[in-house]
Enzyme design. Structure first.
Site, short mmCIF file in Angstrom:
data_model
loop_
_atom_site.label_atom_id
_atom_site.label_comp_id
_atom_site.label_asym_id
_atom_site.label_seq_id
_atom_site.Cartn_x
_atom_site.Cartn_y
_atom_site.Cartn_z
N HIS A 29 -7.36 -4.35 9.99
CA HIS A 29 -7.09 -4.12 8.56
C HIS A 29 -5.76 -4.74 8.16
CE1 HIS A 29 -4.97 -0.21 9.77
NE2 HIS A 29 -4.11 -0.74 8.94
N ASN A 41 -7.71 -2.36 14.05
CA ASN A 41 -9.11 -2.70 13.70
C ASN A 41 -9.16 -3.91 12.76
OD1 ASN A 41 -8.18 -1.69 11.30
ND2 ASN A 41 -9.69 -0.05 11.11
N ASP A 60 0.82 -1.21 0.00
CA ASP A 60 0.00 0.00 0.00
C ASP A 60 0.86 1.26 0.00
OD1 ASP A 60 -0.85 -0.66 3.52
OD2 ASP A 60 1.07 -0.28 2.55
N1 LIG Z 1 -1.02 0.29 6.04
C1 LIG Z 1 -0.33 -0.08 7.27
C2 LIG Z 1 -0.54 -1.55 7.51
O1 LIG Z 1 0.11 -2.30 6.49
C3 LIG Z 1 0.04 -1.91 8.88
O2 LIG Z 1 -0.06 -3.31 9.12
C4 LIG Z 1 -0.74 -1.14 9.94
C5 LIG Z 1 -0.23 -1.47 11.35
O3 LIG Z 1 0.92 -0.69 11.59
P1 LIG Z 1 1.89 -0.94 12.83
O4 LIG Z 1 2.74 -2.11 12.42
O5 LIG Z 1 2.66 0.33 12.96
O6 LIG Z 1 1.02 -1.25 14.02
O7 LIG Z 1 -0.56 0.27 9.73
C6 LIG Z 1 -0.84 0.76 8.43
O8 LIG Z 1 -2.18 0.94 8.33
#
Ligand SMILES: N[C@@H]1[C@@H](O)[C@H](O)[C@@H](COP(=O)(O)O)O[C@@H]1O
Length: 242
Positions: A138, A136, A67
């Site tokens: 995702h 959440n 992404d």
């Molecule tokens: N687009 C990214 C995701 O790919 C990632 O998994 C998520 C969690 O991030 P973190 O690893 O900092 O908790 O954050 C963002 O939304």
């Protein structure tokens, strides 16, 4: 879905890097799907250490990131293009022409997303897709939704994601409100999916991913249907999976 328990963040990062390294050693021309956020940083640091020790050669590896925020230039320090160079690509011998991140700087969302889908399909999809998970549930930027979106598409980020990601920005108003993300179908086409998660904040998402109903309100729950999905999580992230 296999769940590997990690003692802590460092242990999770070592285990994830070992699995990715095995992929690169056994198939030097492999295609890796990569993730951003804070969770994979430790994994990338371990891969860099292995490269510096002469144990890994990335020269024939190709990568496709999940992404990118919409509207940020590639050299914006908050862009995922920049994040990947800073945290991995600039420290290993990968040919950066073989690294791919959705082009969030292209204002034409349909064109950018369909082009990304085309090149990921042309590459034959990742041999191994690394994923983090949002609080959440995702994956990539596939937010809780009414349906599992298929291909790469433009999403509106939820307030909870904007809030969670704002810690990396000077202030919450600077967080982009949209992003281009691989869709669920794109992710599910990977031959292997490796999910990493740590900390209490991920406990509900990890529980719902692994044991909840398979439904778009928890995008990660679709991974229960993937034939080769491995989850590496620490005690805190697994605390609801008793
Ligand atoms: N687009 C990214 C995701 O790919 C990632 O998994 C998520 C969690 O991030 P973190 O690893 O900092 O908790 O954050 C963002 O939304």
């Amino acid at each position: 879905m296999r769940i590997i328990h990690a003692k802590d963040y460092e242990d999770m990062s070592r285990k994830a890097a070992a699995i990715i390294a095995a992929q690169v050693v056994t198939d030097p021309t492999c295609v890796l799907g990569l993730a951003t956020g804070s969770t994979p940083i430790g994994t990338y640091q371990n891969l860099i250490k292995a490269y510096e020790a002469g144990d890994l050669d990335f020269s024939q590896v190709s990568t496709y990131n999940l992404d990118e925020y919409r509207g940020l230039s590639h050299d914006d320090p908050q862009s995922y293009h920049y994040f990947m160079k800073e945290n991995l690509f600039d420290h290993i011998n990968i040919d950066q022409a073989n690294t791919h991140v959705p082009d969030g700087s292209d204002p034409d969302a349909d064109a950018a997303c369909s082009e990304y889908d085309r090149i990921v399909e042309e590459a034959g999809y990742p041999d191994l897709q690394l994923l983090g998970i949002g609080n959440n549930g995702h994956i990539g930027f596939n937010e809780p939704d009414t349906c599992f979106s298929k291909g790469t598409h433009c999403v509106d980020l939820t307030e909870s994601t904007i809030e969670a990601n704002s810690r990396l920005f000077d202030n919450i108003d600077d967080v982009p409100r949209q992003a281009y993300t691989m869709g669920i179908q794109t992710i599910m086409n990977a031959y292997m999916v490796l999910v990493i998660a740590n900390g209490e904040k991920k406990a509900q998402a990890v529980h719902d991913m692994c044991f909840g109903p398979i439904q778009p309100s928890c995008p990660a729950s679709i991974l229960q249907l993937h034939p080769n999905c491995v989850v590496i999580a620490d005690d805190a992230a697994l605390s609801l999976c008793k």
